[in-house]
Design an enzyme around this catalytic site. Sequence first.
Site, PDB file in Angstrom:
ATOM      1  N   ASP A 237      55.725  39.869  30.014  1.00 37.42           N
ATOM      2  CA  ASP A 237      56.449  40.943  30.694  1.00 37.42           C
ATOM      3  C   ASP A 237      56.914  42.085  29.775  1.00 37.42           C
ATOM      4  OD1 ASP A 237      56.118  39.371  32.867  1.00 37.42           O
ATOM      5  OD2 ASP A 237      58.210  38.774  33.063  1.00 37.42           O
TER       6      ASP A 237
ATOM      7  N   MET B  99      52.852  40.920  37.702  1.00 33.41           N
ATOM      8  CA  MET B  99      54.069  40.211  37.293  1.00 33.41           C
ATOM      9  C   MET B  99      55.038  41.125  36.553  1.00 33.41           C
ATOM     10  SD  MET B  99      53.418  36.359  36.054  1.00 33.41           S
ATOM     11  CE  MET B  99      53.322  35.032  37.247  1.00 33.41           C
ATOM     12  N   GLY B 100      56.251  40.657  36.426  1.00 30.08           N
ATOM     13  CA  GLY B 100      57.290  41.417  35.735  1.00 30.08           C
ATOM     14  C   GLY B 100      58.561  41.374  36.556  1.00 30.08           C
TER      15      GLY B 100
ATOM     16  N   GLY C  46      44.090  54.490  35.943  1.00 30.09           N
ATOM     17  CA  GLY C  46      44.039  55.716  36.745  1.00 30.09           C
ATOM     18  C   GLY C  46      44.471  55.443  38.167  1.00 30.09           C
ATOM     19  N   ALA C  47      45.582  54.688  38.302  1.00 20.78           N
ATOM     20  CA  ALA C  47      46.103  54.394  39.644  1.00 20.78           C
ATOM     21  C   ALA C  47      46.647  55.679  40.262  1.00 20.78           C
ATOM     22  CB  ALA C  47      47.194  53.334  39.564  1.00 20.78           C
TER      23      ALA C  47
ATOM     24  N   ARG D 177      45.074  47.395  52.026  1.00 18.03           N
ATOM     25  CA  ARG D 177      45.086  45.951  51.762  1.00 18.03           C
ATOM     26  C   ARG D 177      46.071  45.659  50.623  1.00 18.03           C
ATOM     27  NH1 ARG D 177      42.427  45.910  55.846  1.00 18.03           N
ATOM     28  NH2 ARG D 177      40.378  44.961  56.181  1.00 18.03           N
TER      29      ARG D 177
ATOM     30  N   ARG E  66      48.604  35.581  33.616  1.00 21.01           N
ATOM     31  CA  ARG E  66      49.175  34.854  32.479  1.00 21.01           C
ATOM     32  C   ARG E  66      48.146  34.020  31.734  1.00 21.01           C
ATOM     33  NH1 ARG E  66      54.938  32.648  34.107  1.00 21.01           N
ATOM     34  NH2 ARG E  66      53.975  30.611  33.920  1.00 21.01           N
TER      35      ARG E  66
HETATM   36  O1  F6P Z   1      56.661  34.883  32.127  1.00 26.58           O
HETATM   37  C1  F6P Z   1      57.476  35.729  32.895  1.00 26.58           C
HETATM   38  C2  F6P Z   1      57.002  35.690  34.286  1.00 26.58           C
HETATM   39  O2  F6P Z   1      55.655  35.945  34.230  1.00 26.58           O
HETATM   40  C3  F6P Z   1      57.656  36.631  35.286  1.00 26.58           C
HETATM   41  O3  F6P Z   1      57.120  37.897  35.345  1.00 26.58           O
HETATM   42  C4  F6P Z   1      57.477  35.865  36.564  1.00 26.58           C
HETATM   43  O4  F6P Z   1      58.431  36.238  37.518  1.00 26.58           O
HETATM   44  C5  F6P Z   1      57.668  34.465  36.112  1.00 26.58           C
HETATM   45  O5  F6P Z   1      57.187  34.402  34.816  1.00 26.58           O
HETATM   46  C6  F6P Z   1      56.993  33.432  36.964  1.00 26.58           C
HETATM   47  O6  F6P Z   1      57.363  32.191  36.488  1.00 26.58           O
HETATM   48  P1  F6P Z   1      56.855  30.816  37.031  1.00 26.58           P
HETATM   49  O7  F6P Z   1      55.606  30.494  36.283  1.00 26.58           O
HETATM   50  O8  F6P Z   1      57.938  29.862  36.718  1.00 26.58           O
HETATM   51  O9  F6P Z   1      56.595  30.982  38.491  1.00 26.58           O
END
Ligand code: F6P
Length: 364
Positions: free
Chosen positions: A139, A181-182, A197-198, A267, A276
Amino acid sequence: MKIGILTSGGDAPGMNTALRAATLVAAERGIEVIGFERGYEGILEGRYRALTRASAASSAGLAPIYEVDVAGALGGSILGSARSKRFYTEAGRAEAAARLRQLGVEALLVIGGNGSLTGADALAREHGIRWLGIPSSIDNDIGCTATSIGVDTALNTIVDACDRISDTARAHRRAFVVEVMGRDSGYLCMAAAVAVGADAALFREDGRSEDELVEIVTRTVERGFTDDRGKRRILVIKAEGIEVPCTRLARRVQERLDARGEELEIRATVLGHLVRGGNPSFLDRMVASRFALAAVSALADGVSGEMVAWQSPLSGGIPTGDRSVTRFPLDRVLDETRALHDGRSQLVQQRIALMHAAAGVLAL
Ligand code: F6P
């Protein structure tokens, strides 16, 4: 000397690279390393493995085990990672300290985010166990460092995913809202929006209401798809930190488009944990390795209670042998992290200003 290594909190690509580099540096200096499984839980449950073994080939008599040698290129964490609830209690930490003493572990190298480093700090204050931290979180929400392990790989994955979504979007002349995520930081959203380029970026730090978000997306879609502008795909990147679900946002925009008789489709896609995973990029491997070198060197020198930082945007970091890596005491890291999360940080202000300046360009 014997040190323990653990990966804690949300995993991030590059954790294994840091683990490999730290074990190599330690072995070369004759420091034994053991790796705890699933973060602090591994200490409490006595689940660990030796990451170094005796080796006549090394002048210090130690070398990493084979698994560590090959781990550097892998995503996830070979040790496993967890957010340990037990460790966040005083009783849990007392148990962990006793276990570490039994094992002869003098210091910990913690690869993780804010919560993980705060846990190590409590252990140090209450039981005198030294520790050093390596910032790791896709993040980019950890204070004092320009980047943490995993950010670059996550962004590369987002860019790749958005390119693929753009292919199908163009084929059907559709709009997409893509959530990345974030939870506490819109960094991934902002950086990815520029890179792909969003047409718009929606992030919590901007403080917009749900109705305003619906208005922005509707306007962006209508304007982009006019015959005059003639776009064939509209891509809006939304940060997870905005509580309005991606699907609800898309549905509300679709309703407005339908009500105006526009034959346009929107959509929603949530990239979620996809971002991740994956093997770490070159940049994450390089940053992780240099972090590990600085952190293990500091532990060997008797330092404790600090986090290594990459090309810190803040002054006052403690220099290391690497010009790009400095060290910051945890208090300073946590202060800056809070400022990043609540928007007081100058860095966040600058990012928002940049995104506002870019908004017109993105929407064109
Ligand atoms: O690593 C941080 C993060 O990616 C956040 O952005 C996200 O909300 C969270 O982890 C999700 O965590 P988990 O794997 O516990 O659902």
